[in-house]
Structure formats: structure tokens, C-alpha cells
Design an enzyme around this catalytic site. Sequence first.
Site, short mmCIF file in Angstrom:
data_model
loop_
_atom_site.label_atom_id
_atom_site.label_comp_id
_atom_site.label_asym_id
_atom_site.label_seq_id
_atom_site.Cartn_x
_atom_site.Cartn_y
_atom_site.Cartn_z
N ASN A 159 31.87 46.36 36.90
CA ASN A 159 31.19 45.68 35.79
C ASN A 159 29.70 45.44 36.05
O ASN A 159 28.90 45.41 35.13
CB ASN A 159 31.92 44.38 35.39
CG ASN A 159 31.94 43.35 36.49
OD1 ASN A 159 31.72 43.67 37.65
ND2 ASN A 159 32.21 42.11 36.14
N LYS A 182 32.27 50.27 49.60
CA LYS A 182 33.17 51.05 48.72
C LYS A 182 32.92 50.57 47.29
O LYS A 182 33.44 49.53 46.87
CB LYS A 182 34.63 50.83 49.13
CG LYS A 182 35.66 51.25 48.08
CD LYS A 182 35.72 52.75 47.92
CE LYS A 182 36.72 53.20 46.85
NZ LYS A 182 36.32 52.90 45.47
N GLY A 235 35.92 41.24 42.63
CA GLY A 235 36.92 41.93 41.81
C GLY A 235 38.02 40.97 41.40
O GLY A 235 37.81 39.76 41.38
N GLU A 257 34.77 36.96 45.65
CA GLU A 257 34.31 36.57 44.30
C GLU A 257 35.33 37.15 43.34
O GLU A 257 35.29 38.33 43.01
CB GLU A 257 32.92 37.16 44.02
CG GLU A 257 31.84 36.71 44.98
CD GLU A 257 31.53 35.24 44.89
OE1 GLU A 257 32.03 34.55 43.98
OE2 GLU A 257 30.80 34.75 45.76
N LEU A 258 36.27 36.31 42.90
CA LEU A 258 37.44 36.84 42.18
C LEU A 258 37.39 36.48 40.68
O LEU A 258 36.33 36.23 40.15
CB LEU A 258 38.71 36.33 42.88
CG LEU A 258 38.73 36.61 44.40
CD1 LEU A 258 39.98 36.04 45.04
CD2 LEU A 258 38.60 38.11 44.69
N CYS A 291 33.07 38.10 35.07
CA CYS A 291 34.04 37.08 35.48
C CYS A 291 33.55 35.67 35.16
O CYS A 291 34.29 34.71 35.35
CB CYS A 291 34.42 37.23 36.95
SG CYS A 291 33.02 37.43 38.00
N GLU A 388 42.45 36.06 32.39
CA GLU A 388 41.07 36.48 32.18
C GLU A 388 41.09 37.58 31.11
O GLU A 388 41.83 38.56 31.23
CB GLU A 388 40.53 37.02 33.51
CG GLU A 388 39.08 37.36 33.48
CD GLU A 388 38.55 37.62 34.89
OE1 GLU A 388 39.27 38.24 35.70
OE2 GLU A 388 37.41 37.21 35.17
C1 SIN Z 1 30.37 39.05 37.72
O1 SIN Z 1 30.86 39.05 36.62
O2 SIN Z 1 31.03 39.45 38.69
C2 SIN Z 1 28.94 38.61 38.00
C3 SIN Z 1 28.27 37.94 36.89
C4 SIN Z 1 26.89 37.42 37.24
O3 SIN Z 1 26.41 37.55 38.37
O4 SIN Z 1 26.27 36.84 36.36
#
Ligand code: SIN
Length: 485
Positions: A159, A182, A235, A257-258, A291, A388
Site C-alpha cells: 500500500n 522483501k 502488514g 506495524e500491523l 492501516c 479492517e
Molecule cells: C500504512 O498504512 O501502513 C501507513 C500509513 C501512514 O504512514 O500514514
Amino acid sequence: MSELKLSDPKLFRTASYVNGVWLSEADQYFEVANPADQSEVAKVAYHGAKAAEAAVKAAQDALPQWRAKTAQERSVLLRRWRDLLMEHQEDLARILTAEQGKPLKESRGEIAYGANYMEWFAEEAKRVYGDTISAPTNDKRVVVIKQAVGVVACITPWNFPSAMLARKLAPALAAGCTAVCKPANETPLSAFALAELAERAGIPKGVINIVCGDTPAIGKVFTKHPDIKKLTFTGSTRVGKMLMEQCASTVKRTSMELGGNAPFIVFEDADLDAAVEGAMASKYRNAGQTCVCANRIFVQSSVLEEFAEKFARAAAGLTVGPGTSDDVDIGPMIHEKALTDVAEKLGEAVEKGAEIILGGDRNELGSCFFNPTIISGVRDDMRLFREEIFGPVAPLISFETEAEVIRMANDTEYGLAAYFYSRDIGRVWRVSEALDYGMVGVNTGAMTNVAAPFGGVKQSGQGREGSKYGLDDYMEMKYLCMGGI
Ligand code: SIN
């Protein structure tokens, strides 16, 4: 194959990068498809465990020299890398839009966002401090120093294929770590272009390595290899948990960072126009595929009708189309599977009695385009509330009291971002403190920036990226006990 016109065609790399060498020869190749029309953007060499092992060795070999550079030297290289990103912002944005689909204006923004992390950590590299602590006896001194963790593995999502890699590599390199990466197979080209520019900036071979192809095989090397001391992942929560389990066998440090399930709360004392603006920014950025996107929009019942009307008017004005058109606000979703998943969640909510007040359907432009959607009457037994969404669908949920909305907002295993709108200063403090989230936006729908610590609590992860705290994730604390004084 859709043609991509670049001022600097050499940025268009299509192979893994290990120890300063582009591994373009492979037994197999995989296709990177343009989400707007499914045309082939590139064929990429498919590599697996062998290339991943070679990458780890390269990073391990490069570590002593990289770590031995002064912070000032690493800072200069990072800064040079940042400048090259901005010099090539337009080409990098075009590559990003071709493989990811987002509107070009958002892609340009993402390149600048990633470049900001490089600039930030070029500066932070020089601000690593230790400590001296009062010793329990006069013949001893207690000292704490900070040192680079070692080789770091970075696994990044589709994303934000450029900025998420920059957000991990910049602090890793600043701290003195080397890296193996990766990127998602949907979007490897942005990562390769970053590596090309890192090389031009003078970052030595082996410091950054990128491997793409067989995701489980590469993931296994990255999670099990004893030379990798830390894994950082952005992810889904599902994959994050799997990676944490795999990392347990070598007790690796992890940063995760999930997923998120962000509440966006509008109280009756809010500035409703500002709240609509914030909801638009938070919900529809990257077609709802972030996210930190508003996932559940709670509106106090007395202002629900007015908010819904204003919000629907604003969302109806969004232009859906291929990211390459300059007037587009919402590009395609990453692939049809992602769109089908969103449509299924929406279908379930409608079946259970929720009501679509805008959109709700695919756009005729192609199989990955979904119209901006608003749905009211969403309840906590619906997937739209629990999961989500990752698409341009905004569920509206009515509430009566502050206590009730706090309970509903926290009723999720996620804890990444939350937002609320209120002009009551007492409420601003109460609600900020009561929300179980790592990040809270008060009277704003856009809060991420390099100076702020990005990260979540609960099953949204651990660790923080960016800010003055970001380097800590890539450094070990070492205690020195100086005796015989
Ligand atoms: C993300 O959706 O993983 C990052 C969003 C952001 O950094 O603003």
C-alpha cells in the site's frame, strides 16, 4: 505491456539487488500488473531462499565497515539518498502509480514522505546518546551505550511500497545496521528504484539488499537466520503473528506495524465541516487502503443526519479513475481479490439491515475500481465493524453518550489509530486518554508525519517508527560496569 515514460529509464529495475549486483537471471519470472487495467508493467526475476541467504551474507559482511563509519558519514550518505529521491520524484511517482494504482498526486506525496524519513534520520544519526548512572559503590561506574542491532530484515507492504521501505531503511542505516528487504510481490519496482538511488548516493554494496519472489521461502530465511538480529514488518496482523512465531526460534527482536480498525468519532459539539474534511482525508486516501484509515465512523445521534448529508455530498464529488489522470482522487484497488473482499463485507452488512447511502458498487472503469461508499446503520455484529475494511467504504454508526462511544471504539483487538472531533477541552483530554490506541488524531484526519511516533498497541503491533524514538528500534542498549576505580 503498458509503456512507462520516465526521464531516467535506469530507475526501472526489475530484479533483486544483492551485494550491489542486480540478479536479473532467474529460472522463473513473475508479472507485476497495473491495477488500473491489469496490463503488464514488468516481468521480475523470481528468487527464493538461495538469493535470500546470499543477501544475508552480503549484509553481514558489509556490517563491520558500515557500523564503523561515523554518524556524520552515514548522515551525509542518507542525505544524498534523500536528495536523489526528490530529484527523481516524478519518475518514482510514475513507477509507484503504475504498480500500485494510487493517484499520481498521492504517489508524489509518498515519495516526499519517504524522503522526509531519510532527512529526519540523517539528522537523528548524529543524536544517539548514552547515559551515566549513579553507581552503588564508589569503586564502580555505571555507563550505558547504544549500538546498532546488526543485520535487519525489512518486510514491506504494497500500500506504501516506497515510503514504508524508506521508513525502515532510514533509521536502520542511521543506527549503523545493514539490511535485507522483501517488498510485496505486487509492488517490488519502487523498492528496486530506491536501491538504484542508494547505489548512486554512494551507499556501499551489501548495506541494502532486496530480494523478491518466493515470499514464504524468503520469509523463512529472514525469520530463522541467526545472523539477522531484528525483523521489522508492516502488514496484516495475521502475517505479523506468523512472523513473530518464526522469529521466536532465534529470539529476534521484532517491530510490527500491523492492522488497524480506526474509530473516527464525531461529537455533537464538533465543527461538522472540519469533521467531514477530516473523514474524507482519513477514509479515502489510497482508496481506503491504509492501516490508519477511518474504519468505523461514530456520529452522535443529534448530528448524524447533518453529518451524513455533508459527508455524502463531499464523497460524491470524488473522481474515480486510473491514477495517471491528474484529476483522479480514487484509483483502483490493488487487485480484484481485495475488491471482492470489501464487496463481501458490504453485502453482509446490507443483508443484516445496514443501508447504503452512497455508492456501494463497482465502477465500470475496470475490475479493480470501487465507488466511494457510505453505509449507515452498521452494528458491532457486522464484519465492517469488526474487521479492517481496506477499501473506500465508510460505515456510519450512531451513538448517544461519550461513555458508550468509548466502549464501542475500544471494542476491537486492534489499537493503531483513532480520531475524534470535539471543541470541548475537557472532553478532548478525557477521550484522548480513554482511547486504547497508539495514535489519536484530535480534530484532524491526517496525523502521520516523520516527527511523530507511528505505531500501535494491542494486536496492531509493537515498536514505533519515525520521531526521536524511531532509532531505538534499531539499537541495543549495552551496560558497561567500570570497576576498580
Ligand atoms: C500504512 O498504512 O501502513 C501507513 C500509513 C501512514 O504512514 O500514514
